[in-house]
Design a protein around this motif. Structure first.
Motif, PDB file in Angstrom:
ATOM      1  N   HIS A 175       4.725  26.921 -20.339  1.00  0.00           N
ATOM      2  CA  HIS A 175       4.192  25.229 -20.398  1.00  0.00           C
ATOM      3  C   HIS A 175       5.205  24.175 -20.856  1.00  0.00           C
ATOM      4  CE1 HIS A 175       0.290  27.438 -20.486  1.00  0.00           C
ATOM      5  NE2 HIS A 175       0.853  28.083 -21.527  1.00  0.00           N
ATOM      6  N   TYR A 176       5.271  23.249 -19.955  1.00  0.00           N
ATOM      7  CA  TYR A 176       6.288  21.937 -20.290  1.00  0.00           C
ATOM      8  C   TYR A 176       5.550  21.264 -21.288  1.00  0.00           C
ATOM      9  CZ  TYR A 176       8.376  17.596 -19.401  1.00  0.00           C
ATOM     10  OH  TYR A 176       8.682  16.393 -19.666  1.00  0.00           O
ATOM     11  N   SER A 177       6.404  20.633 -22.111  1.00  0.00           N
ATOM     12  CA  SER A 177       6.020  19.726 -23.138  1.00  0.00           C
ATOM     13  C   SER A 177       6.711  18.342 -22.930  1.00  0.00           C
ATOM     14  CB  SER A 177       6.307  20.286 -24.727  1.00  0.00           C
ATOM     15  OG  SER A 177       6.350  19.222 -25.644  1.00  0.00           O
ATOM     16  N   ALA A 178       7.923  18.173 -23.240  1.00  0.00           N
ATOM     17  CA  ALA A 178       8.422  16.606 -23.012  1.00  0.00           C
ATOM     18  C   ALA A 178       9.785  16.841 -22.729  1.00  0.00           C
ATOM     19  CB  ALA A 178       7.972  16.157 -24.278  1.00  0.00           C
ATOM     20  N   SER A 179      10.506  15.794 -22.699  1.00  0.00           N
ATOM     21  CA  SER A 179      11.902  15.730 -22.399  1.00  0.00           C
ATOM     22  C   SER A 179      12.537  14.616 -23.412  1.00  0.00           C
ATOM     23  CB  SER A 179      12.399  15.504 -21.169  1.00  0.00           C
ATOM     24  OG  SER A 179      11.879  14.222 -20.525  1.00  0.00           O
TER      25      SER A 179
ATOM     26  N   PRO B 254      15.420  17.915 -38.048  1.00  0.00           N
ATOM     27  CA  PRO B 254      14.881  16.290 -38.347  1.00  0.00           C
ATOM     28  C   PRO B 254      13.680  15.757 -37.159  1.00  0.00           C
ATOM     29  CG  PRO B 254      17.310  16.210 -38.333  1.00  0.00           C
ATOM     30  CD  PRO B 254      17.065  17.795 -37.715  1.00  0.00           C
ATOM     31  N   LYS B 255      12.832  15.079 -37.834  1.00  0.00           N
ATOM     32  CA  LYS B 255      11.785  14.563 -36.911  1.00  0.00           C
ATOM     33  C   LYS B 255      12.131  14.014 -35.621  1.00  0.00           C
ATOM     34  CE  LYS B 255       8.767  13.789 -40.838  1.00  0.00           C
ATOM     35  NZ  LYS B 255       7.843  12.656 -41.663  1.00  0.00           N
ATOM     36  N   LEU B 256      13.535  13.298 -35.601  1.00  0.00           N
ATOM     37  CA  LEU B 256      13.991  12.613 -34.244  1.00  0.00           C
ATOM     38  C   LEU B 256      14.177  13.654 -33.327  1.00  0.00           C
ATOM     39  CD1 LEU B 256      14.503   9.805 -33.171  1.00  0.00           C
ATOM     40  CD2 LEU B 256      16.741  10.185 -33.737  1.00  0.00           C
ATOM     41  N   ALA B 257      14.521  14.829 -33.583  1.00  0.00           N
ATOM     42  CA  ALA B 257      15.082  15.837 -32.572  1.00  0.00           C
ATOM     43  C   ALA B 257      13.666  16.468 -31.811  1.00  0.00           C
ATOM     44  CB  ALA B 257      15.789  16.727 -33.272  1.00  0.00           C
ATOM     45  N   ILE B 258      13.830  16.452 -30.558  1.00  0.00           N
ATOM     46  CA  ILE B 258      12.625  16.860 -29.921  1.00  0.00           C
ATOM     47  C   ILE B 258      12.299  18.536 -30.391  1.00  0.00           C
ATOM     48  CG2 ILE B 258      14.080  18.252 -27.788  1.00  0.00           C
ATOM     49  CD1 ILE B 258      11.750  16.846 -25.966  1.00  0.00           C
ATOM     50  N   ALA B 259      13.144  19.341 -30.773  1.00  0.00           N
ATOM     51  CA  ALA B 259      12.723  20.424 -31.334  1.00  0.00           C
ATOM     52  C   ALA B 259      11.864  20.679 -32.268  1.00  0.00           C
ATOM     53  CB  ALA B 259      14.076  21.142 -31.789  1.00  0.00           C
ATOM     54  N   HIS B 260      12.030  19.141 -33.167  1.00  0.00           N
ATOM     55  CA  HIS B 260      10.910  19.228 -34.214  1.00  0.00           C
ATOM     56  C   HIS B 260       9.555  18.842 -33.719  1.00  0.00           C
ATOM     57  CE1 HIS B 260       9.644  18.050 -38.552  1.00  0.00           C
ATOM     58  NE2 HIS B 260       8.866  17.305 -37.704  1.00  0.00           N
TER      59      HIS B 260
ATOM     60  N   ILE C 126      14.969  19.431 -21.829  1.00  0.00           N
ATOM     61  CA  ILE C 126      13.579  19.345 -21.610  1.00  0.00           C
ATOM     62  C   ILE C 126      12.783  20.637 -22.246  1.00  0.00           C
ATOM     63  CG2 ILE C 126      12.461  20.485 -19.385  1.00  0.00           C
ATOM     64  CD1 ILE C 126      15.284  19.738 -17.980  1.00  0.00           C
ATOM     65  N   ALA C 127      12.034  20.419 -22.914  1.00  0.00           N
ATOM     66  CA  ALA C 127      11.212  21.281 -23.907  1.00  0.00           C
ATOM     67  C   ALA C 127       9.909  21.811 -23.464  1.00  0.00           C
ATOM     68  CB  ALA C 127      10.634  20.198 -25.074  1.00  0.00           C
ATOM     69  N   CYS C 128       9.956  23.055 -23.709  1.00  0.00           N
ATOM     70  CA  CYS C 128       8.794  23.908 -23.077  1.00  0.00           C
ATOM     71  C   CYS C 128       8.243  24.854 -24.205  1.00  0.00           C
ATOM     72  CB  CYS C 128       9.199  25.053 -21.933  1.00  0.00           C
ATOM     73  SG  CYS C 128       9.960  24.029 -20.769  1.00  0.00           S
TER      74      CYS C 128
ATOM     75  N   LEU D  56      14.029  25.196 -13.648  1.00  0.00           N
ATOM     76  CA  LEU D  56      13.736  25.242 -15.135  1.00  0.00           C
ATOM     77  C   LEU D  56      12.904  26.572 -15.759  1.00  0.00           C
ATOM     78  CD1 LEU D  56      12.339  21.433 -15.650  1.00  0.00           C
ATOM     79  CD2 LEU D  56      14.818  22.405 -15.971  1.00  0.00           C
ATOM     80  N   GLU D  57      12.065  26.931 -14.708  1.00  0.00           N
ATOM     81  CA  GLU D  57      11.472  28.230 -15.243  1.00  0.00           C
ATOM     82  C   GLU D  57      12.301  29.398 -15.142  1.00  0.00           C
ATOM     83  OE1 GLU D  57       8.665  25.720 -12.794  1.00  0.00           O
ATOM     84  OE2 GLU D  57      10.625  26.118 -12.803  1.00  0.00           O
TER      85      GLU D  57
END
Length: 333
Positions: free
Chosen positions: A239-243, A310-316, A255-257, A219-220
């Protein structure tokens, strides 16, 4: 915690035990699709996904002169804490194992008092539970529709009752649904974050950088490559955040970072083959956009010339996290 463990163990049993899954169908609930579009009903300002019992489905099929064998094409998508199993069934797809023709969309909509609406249109107007279940359902239904034949023998494959796998009877090769890993990364120089847009985005929308993992990459390595390829920056810290599972365009695992670059190395070299635009935005600018309740319904202004996913998207959630938490936990070694 005990209830969660029991819930997960029950789901595992349904996936692996055909008899247990068939029994669960008797008291379970079904979500209906037609050509991968879920059946929805409008309720005030959002959509809801109605559930149907096995008896209701059998009555519906009988009304249209269809055999209940089509129920064998259903897939397990989850269950409640009370162990009510949830299934999804597409009435518009013709599988190699089904002798039934697809049901007519308009007739079913009239009978069930709902509409089959593309998930791309409805996803952000669903509650979190329905959005998650329908995303899972569409991904599974699409995978089964696209994997009806063995890649080795060319013979038809057969799904198990739950839809957790397909098997080729001629050579016993087992196929499991797969997801493609995608990294989505919010880049920051400490005081600003980098937001980008692709030509396919809705007008005015900016988001975080995203890209598929290549074979052999960690991933890195994917994060560093994508940032270098698309905007010409070098990652200093990660830094890892969530998925999040994401059903578009096909089933992906987002995979959000968070990534930071050195303050003195922020000049962008935008790859116009991949992006339409990229720009740095201050924390105040992004916070202003986040405070707007419904950015997709707001007029664009000179003061805030962009909007966010939108709020549902992990990007938000990734962007919101950056605004609210200037520092994040480091990725485990």
């Amino acid at each position: 915690m005990l209830e969660i463990r029991l819930h997960l163990r029950y789901l595992f049993e349904l996936k692996e035990d055909d008899d247990a899954c068939k029994k669960a169908q008797q008291t379970g609930a079904f979500y209906l699709f037609h050509n991968l579009a879920p059946l929805l009903q409008k309720s005030e300002h959002q959509y809801v996904a109605p559930q149907h019992s096995l008896l209701e489905l059998e009555r519906l099929l009988g009304k249209f002169g269809q055999d209940s064998q089509i129920l064998e094409d259903s897939v397990l998508i989850g269950c409640s804490e009370q162990q009510e199993a949830w299934f999804a069934l597409d009435l518009g797809l013709n599988s190699s194992s089904s002798i039934n023709a697809s049901l007519q969309k308009a007739e079913v909509e009239t009978a069930l008092q709902g509409s089959f609406i593309k998930l791309t249109k409805a996803l952000f107007e669903l509650n979190v539970k329905d959005a998650s279940l329908l995303s899972t359902a569409q991904a599974l239904l699409r995978w089964h529709d696209a994997h009806q034949f063995c890649s080795r023998s060319g013979q038809p494959t057969k799904k198990n009752v739950s839809g957790s796998k397909r098997v080729c009877p001629s050579n016993n090769i087992i196929y499991y649904p797969q997801v493609a890993p995608v990294v989505i990364t919010l880049v920051s120089d400490g005081t600003r974050c980098l937001l980008v847009r692709q030509s396919s985005f809705p007008k005015g929308m900016y988001s975080a950088l995203a890209g598929f993992c290549d074979i052999g990459e960690s991933l890195e390595e994917t994060v560093r490559r994508e940032i270098a390829e698309e905007v010409g920056l070098e990652v200093d810290r990660l830094h890892y955040s969530a998925s999040q599972h994401w059903p578009f365009p096909h089933s992906t695992l987002m995979i959000a970072c968070h990534a930071t670059v050195k303050p003195g190395q922020t000049e962008l070299q935008v790859n116009l083959r991949e992006l339409e635009a990229a720009a740095w935005f201050s924390r105040d600018e992004v916070a202003t956009v986040l405070r707007r309740n419904h950015p997709s319904n707001q007029q664009q202004s000179g003061a805030v010339p962009f909007r966010l996913p939108p709020k549902l998207a992990i990007a938000h959630q990734l962007i919101k996290e950056w605004v609210e938490k200037p520092t994040c936990s480091p990725l485990p070694a």
